[in-house]
Design a protein around this motif. Structure first.
Motif, PDB file in Angstrom:
ATOM      1  N   ILE A  74     -19.118  29.405   0.394  1.00  0.00           N
ATOM      2  CA  ILE A  74     -18.930  30.842   0.619  1.00  0.00           C
ATOM      3  C   ILE A  74     -18.200  31.071   1.938  1.00  0.00           C
ATOM      4  CG2 ILE A  74     -20.108  33.040   0.996  1.00  0.00           C
ATOM      5  CD1 ILE A  74     -22.305  32.048  -0.901  1.00  0.00           C
ATOM      6  N   LYS A  75     -18.542  30.273   2.979  1.00  0.00           N
ATOM      7  CA  LYS A  75     -17.861  30.405   4.261  1.00  0.00           C
ATOM      8  C   LYS A  75     -16.383  30.029   4.129  1.00  0.00           C
ATOM      9  CE  LYS A  75     -17.813  31.158   8.708  1.00  0.00           C
ATOM     10  NZ  LYS A  75     -16.399  30.869   8.991  1.00  0.00           N
ATOM     11  N   THR A  76     -16.100  28.987   3.342  1.00  0.00           N
ATOM     12  CA  THR A  76     -14.703  28.598   3.098  1.00  0.00           C
ATOM     13  C   THR A  76     -13.943  29.721   2.422  1.00  0.00           C
ATOM     14  OG1 THR A  76     -15.313  26.259   2.896  1.00  0.00           O
ATOM     15  CG2 THR A  76     -13.208  26.921   1.929  1.00  0.00           C
ATOM     16  N   LEU A  77     -14.576  30.392   1.466  1.00  0.00           N
ATOM     17  CA  LEU A  77     -13.941  31.508   0.773  1.00  0.00           C
ATOM     18  C   LEU A  77     -13.656  32.648   1.743  1.00  0.00           C
ATOM     19  CD1 LEU A  77     -12.976  32.749  -1.886  1.00  0.00           C
ATOM     20  CD2 LEU A  77     -15.329  33.451  -2.344  1.00  0.00           C
ATOM     21  N   GLU A  78     -14.610  32.940   2.612  1.00  0.00           N
ATOM     22  CA  GLU A  78     -14.401  33.988   3.609  1.00  0.00           C
ATOM     23  C   GLU A  78     -13.237  33.637   4.538  1.00  0.00           C
ATOM     24  OE1 GLU A  78     -18.715  36.053   4.391  1.00  0.00           O
ATOM     25  OE2 GLU A  78     -18.444  34.007   5.159  1.00  0.00           O
ATOM     26  N   ASP A  79     -13.151  32.365   4.933  1.00  0.00           N
ATOM     27  CA  ASP A  79     -12.058  31.933   5.814  1.00  0.00           C
ATOM     28  C   ASP A  79     -10.714  32.056   5.111  1.00  0.00           C
ATOM     29  OD1 ASP A  79     -13.910  31.394   7.769  1.00  0.00           O
ATOM     30  OD2 ASP A  79     -13.999  29.234   7.342  1.00  0.00           O
ATOM     31  N   GLU A  80     -10.659  31.706   3.809  1.00  0.00           N
ATOM     32  CA  GLU A  80      -9.406  31.806   3.058  1.00  0.00           C
ATOM     33  C   GLU A  80      -8.940  33.256   2.940  1.00  0.00           C
ATOM     34  OE1 GLU A  80      -9.339  29.975  -0.716  1.00  0.00           O
ATOM     35  OE2 GLU A  80      -9.561  27.933   0.034  1.00  0.00           O
ATOM     36  N   LEU A  81      -9.883  34.158   2.704  1.00  0.00           N
ATOM     37  CA  LEU A  81      -9.539  35.566   2.515  1.00  0.00           C
ATOM     38  C   LEU A  81      -9.372  36.302   3.847  1.00  0.00           C
ATOM     39  CD1 LEU A  81     -11.939  36.436  -0.433  1.00  0.00           C
ATOM     40  CD2 LEU A  81      -9.483  36.060  -0.566  1.00  0.00           C
ATOM     41  N   GLY A  82      -9.985  35.761   4.883  1.00  0.00           N
ATOM     42  CA  GLY A  82      -9.879  36.396   6.190  1.00  0.00           C
ATOM     43  C   GLY A  82     -10.746  37.618   6.350  1.00  0.00           C
ATOM     44  N   VAL A  83     -11.796  37.748   5.519  1.00  0.00           N
ATOM     45  CA  VAL A  83     -12.712  38.883   5.608  1.00  0.00           C
ATOM     46  C   VAL A  83     -14.134  38.387   5.377  1.00  0.00           C
ATOM     47  CG1 VAL A  83     -11.038  40.620   4.845  1.00  0.00           C
ATOM     48  CG2 VAL A  83     -12.441  39.430   3.151  1.00  0.00           C
ATOM     49  N   PRO A  84     -15.149  38.995   6.023  1.00  0.00           N
ATOM     50  CA  PRO A  84     -16.538  38.633   5.731  1.00  0.00           C
ATOM     51  C   PRO A  84     -16.960  39.211   4.389  1.00  0.00           C
ATOM     52  CG  PRO A  84     -16.478  40.426   7.319  1.00  0.00           C
ATOM     53  CD  PRO A  84     -15.050  40.002   7.110  1.00  0.00           C
ATOM     54  N   LEU A  85     -17.682  38.421   3.615  1.00  0.00           N
ATOM     55  CA  LEU A  85     -18.166  38.860   2.308  1.00  0.00           C
ATOM     56  C   LEU A  85     -19.661  39.165   2.323  1.00  0.00           C
ATOM     57  CD1 LEU A  85     -16.277  36.219   0.125  1.00  0.00           C
ATOM     58  CD2 LEU A  85     -15.601  38.601   0.532  1.00  0.00           C
ATOM     59  N   LEU A  86     -20.369  38.527   3.231  1.00  0.00           N
ATOM     60  CA  LEU A  86     -21.819  38.705   3.318  1.00  0.00           C
ATOM     61  C   LEU A  86     -22.199  39.153   4.721  1.00  0.00           C
ATOM     62  CD1 LEU A  86     -23.086  35.418   1.582  1.00  0.00           C
ATOM     63  CD2 LEU A  86     -22.571  37.619   0.505  1.00  0.00           C
ATOM     64  N   GLU A  87     -23.192  40.020   4.797  1.00  0.00           N
ATOM     65  CA  GLU A  87     -23.843  40.349   6.062  1.00  0.00           C
ATOM     66  C   GLU A  87     -25.167  39.599   6.076  1.00  0.00           C
ATOM     67  OE1 GLU A  87     -24.227  44.544   6.306  1.00  0.00           O
ATOM     68  OE2 GLU A  87     -22.087  44.905   6.690  1.00  0.00           O
ATOM     69  N   ARG A  88     -25.228  38.556   6.867  1.00  0.00           N
ATOM     70  CA  ARG A  88     -26.343  37.629   6.831  1.00  0.00           C
ATOM     71  C   ARG A  88     -27.471  38.078   7.747  1.00  0.00           C
ATOM     72  NH1 ARG A  88     -21.536  35.231   6.121  1.00  0.00           N
ATOM     73  NH2 ARG A  88     -21.345  33.550   4.553  1.00  0.00           N
ATOM     74  N   GLY A  89     -28.709  38.029   7.233  1.00  0.00           N
ATOM     75  CA  GLY A  89     -29.896  38.294   8.028  1.00  0.00           C
ATOM     76  C   GLY A  89     -30.672  37.005   8.223  1.00  0.00           C
ATOM     77  N   ALA A  90     -31.852  37.113   8.764  1.00  0.00           N
ATOM     78  CA  ALA A  90     -32.658  35.922   9.028  1.00  0.00           C
ATOM     79  C   ALA A  90     -33.064  35.220   7.733  1.00  0.00           C
ATOM     80  CB  ALA A  90     -33.897  36.307   9.845  1.00  0.00           C
ATOM     81  N   HIS A  91     -33.453  36.001   6.718  1.00  0.00           N
ATOM     82  CA  HIS A  91     -33.921  35.398   5.466  1.00  0.00           C
ATOM     83  C   HIS A  91     -33.227  35.975   4.236  1.00  0.00           C
ATOM     84  CE1 HIS A  91     -37.126  33.473   7.746  1.00  0.00           C
ATOM     85  NE2 HIS A  91     -37.444  34.654   8.270  1.00  0.00           N
ATOM     86  N   SER A  92     -32.258  36.831   4.440  1.00  0.00           N
ATOM     87  CA  SER A  92     -31.583  37.449   3.294  1.00  0.00           C
ATOM     88  C   SER A  92     -30.162  37.818   3.679  1.00  0.00           C
ATOM     89  CB  SER A  92     -32.349  38.696   2.828  1.00  0.00           C
ATOM     90  OG  SER A  92     -32.359  39.667   3.862  1.00  0.00           O
ATOM     91  N   PHE A  93     -29.428  38.373   2.742  1.00  0.00           N
ATOM     92  CA  PHE A  93     -28.070  38.832   3.014  1.00  0.00           C
ATOM     93  C   PHE A  93     -27.783  40.060   2.167  1.00  0.00           C
ATOM     94  CE2 PHE A  93     -27.472  36.008  -0.623  1.00  0.00           C
ATOM     95  CZ  PHE A  93     -26.669  36.778  -1.443  1.00  0.00           C
ATOM     96  N   SER A  94     -26.752  40.789   2.550  1.00  0.00           N
ATOM     97  CA  SER A  94     -26.241  41.900   1.746  1.00  0.00           C
ATOM     98  C   SER A  94     -24.730  41.761   1.673  1.00  0.00           C
ATOM     99  CB  SER A  94     -26.631  43.253   2.359  1.00  0.00           C
ATOM    100  OG  SER A  94     -26.104  43.368   3.675  1.00  0.00           O
ATOM    101  N   LEU A  95     -24.141  42.415   0.691  1.00  0.00           N
ATOM    102  CA  LEU A  95     -22.694  42.323   0.504  1.00  0.00           C
ATOM    103  C   LEU A  95     -21.984  43.310   1.415  1.00  0.00           C
ATOM    104  CD1 LEU A  95     -22.389  42.119  -3.393  1.00  0.00           C
ATOM    105  CD2 LEU A  95     -22.320  40.241  -1.763  1.00  0.00           C
ATOM    106  N   THR A  96     -20.885  42.870   1.980  1.00  0.00           N
ATOM    107  CA  THR A  96     -20.004  43.808   2.686  1.00  0.00           C
ATOM    108  C   THR A  96     -19.217  44.591   1.644  1.00  0.00           C
ATOM    109  OG1 THR A  96     -18.167  42.245   2.784  1.00  0.00           O
ATOM    110  CG2 THR A  96     -19.779  42.177   4.592  1.00  0.00           C
ATOM    111  N   ALA A  97     -18.426  45.560   2.071  1.00  0.00           N
ATOM    112  CA  ALA A  97     -17.594  46.321   1.134  1.00  0.00           C
ATOM    113  C   ALA A  97     -16.618  45.389   0.427  1.00  0.00           C
ATOM    114  CB  ALA A  97     -16.839  47.425   1.889  1.00  0.00           C
ATOM    115  N   SER A  98     -16.055  44.421   1.183  1.00  0.00           N
ATOM    116  CA  SER A  98     -15.138  43.448   0.569  1.00  0.00           C
ATOM    117  C   SER A  98     -15.876  42.556  -0.419  1.00  0.00           C
ATOM    118  CB  SER A  98     -14.479  42.596   1.654  1.00  0.00           C
ATOM    119  OG  SER A  98     -13.658  43.379   2.495  1.00  0.00           O
TER     120      SER A  98
END
Length: 311
Positions: free
Chosen positions: A46-70
């Motif tokens: 997922i981090k590789t995908l974010e780097d390829e697209l140049g945008v964050p896809l997830l907003e990461r928390g301590a034990h969970s995540f949510s999706l960004t608009a992208s």
């Protein structure tokens, strides 16, 4: 603005599948188990995908995540992209092997639809074979249920058959087929009173029970008293009976290309409910991609034919 996946970087489908799995599960650990990989490996993808697209896809928390608009956009648009990619892969693989599709059909309903659909389908699956059987509506339903047919093109029965699913291809209006020497040919259009006391040519009740029920039910609702002069086992015998002057017949407008010069088709007002021409398959065959492609070509041919005949 183009969606994220259509920007300069062409993402790998493998990375997209990993992201969608995590986004749908809402949990990277669960998604990793479903994908048969470790959580760190999935996180790296997922981090590789974010780097390829140049945008964050997830907003990461301590034990969970949510999706960004992208991320939300990629989830919605990415599903369709994967479906198209899977279909393309299947078409490529299917073209390398032969498959036979056994099709039951009615000539009076499929004229203008079946032939162009078969032509387009053969270009996508050149090694596939289509076997056609001209059958009554009852024979088609029975053929599907017994496994003798893979697909039928007809009007769905009034009584629902649970194991058969239907896809609408086209709706057709009704016409009255009249022998050219008949007195009704002088009228521009016909109404219920014109059919009162007429001799009627009709498909037989045993093999076409829904057609019979529809016609007789509509006649009763309109107060039409007509005498059945001939019961026919198919469109060829029905046309021959009308041409011989045995009576008039209610037929779908699609039959026009099969009508000889000695028969005239007259508009009918008011109309019975339109005929819904559909493709039917067994539920268990709904995932057969080759059959799905053939149905898509039938739908496309039905739309083209409808616009051609109504403009």
């Amino acid at each position: 603005m183009q969606p994220a996946y259509a920007q300069q970087h062409l993402m790998e489908l493998r990375l997209l599948r990993s992201f969608i799995a995590a986004a749908e599960d809402g949990n990277i650990s669960k998604a990793a188990v479903r994908l048969g990989m470790t959580q760190p490996a999935l996180s790296r993808q997922i981090k590789t995908l974010e780097d390829e697209l140049g945008v964050p896809l997830l907003e990461r928390g301590a034990h969970s995540f949510s999706l960004t608009a992208s991320g939300d956009l990629l989830l919605r648009e990415g599903k369709g992209l994967l479906e198209r990619a899977d279909m393309l892969e299947h078409r490529i693989r299917a073209s390398a092997k032969a498959q036979t599709i056994r099709v039951g059909y009615s000539p009076s309903l499929t004229a203008g639809i079946l032939a162009p659909a078969m032509e387009a389908f053969s270009q996508l699956h050149p090694k596939a074979r289509v076997e056609l059987s001209d059958l009554s509506s009852l024979e088609m339903v029975e053929g599907l249920q017994k496994g003798a047919l893979d697909l039928v093109v007809t009007v769905p029965p009034v009584k629902e058959v649970p194991e058969i699913s239907w896809v609408t291809l086209q709706q057709q209006a009704w016409r009255v087929a009249v022998p050219r020497q008949h007195a009704l040919t002088a009228k521009a259009s016909l109404g219920p009173k014109d059919l009162h006391e007429q001799r009627l040519v009709i498909y037989n009740q045993r093999e076409y029970p829904d057609y019979w029920a529809m016609i007789t039910g509509w006649f009763k609702s309109q107060g039409i008293n007509a005498r059945v002069a001939s019961e026919c086992d198919g469109v060829t015998s029905l046309i021959s009976a009308v041409e011989a002057g045995l009576g008039v017949a209610l037929v779908v407008e699609r039959i026009a290309c099969l009508i000889p010069e000695r028969i005239v088709l007259k508009p009918l007002k008011p109309q019975p409910a339109p005929i819904c021409i559909s493709a039917g398959t067994l539920e268990r065959q709904s995932r057969d991609k080759v059959i799905a492609v053939f149905i898509e070509e039938l739908k496309r041919a039905g739309e083209i034919d409808y616009h051609r005949t109504t403009t």
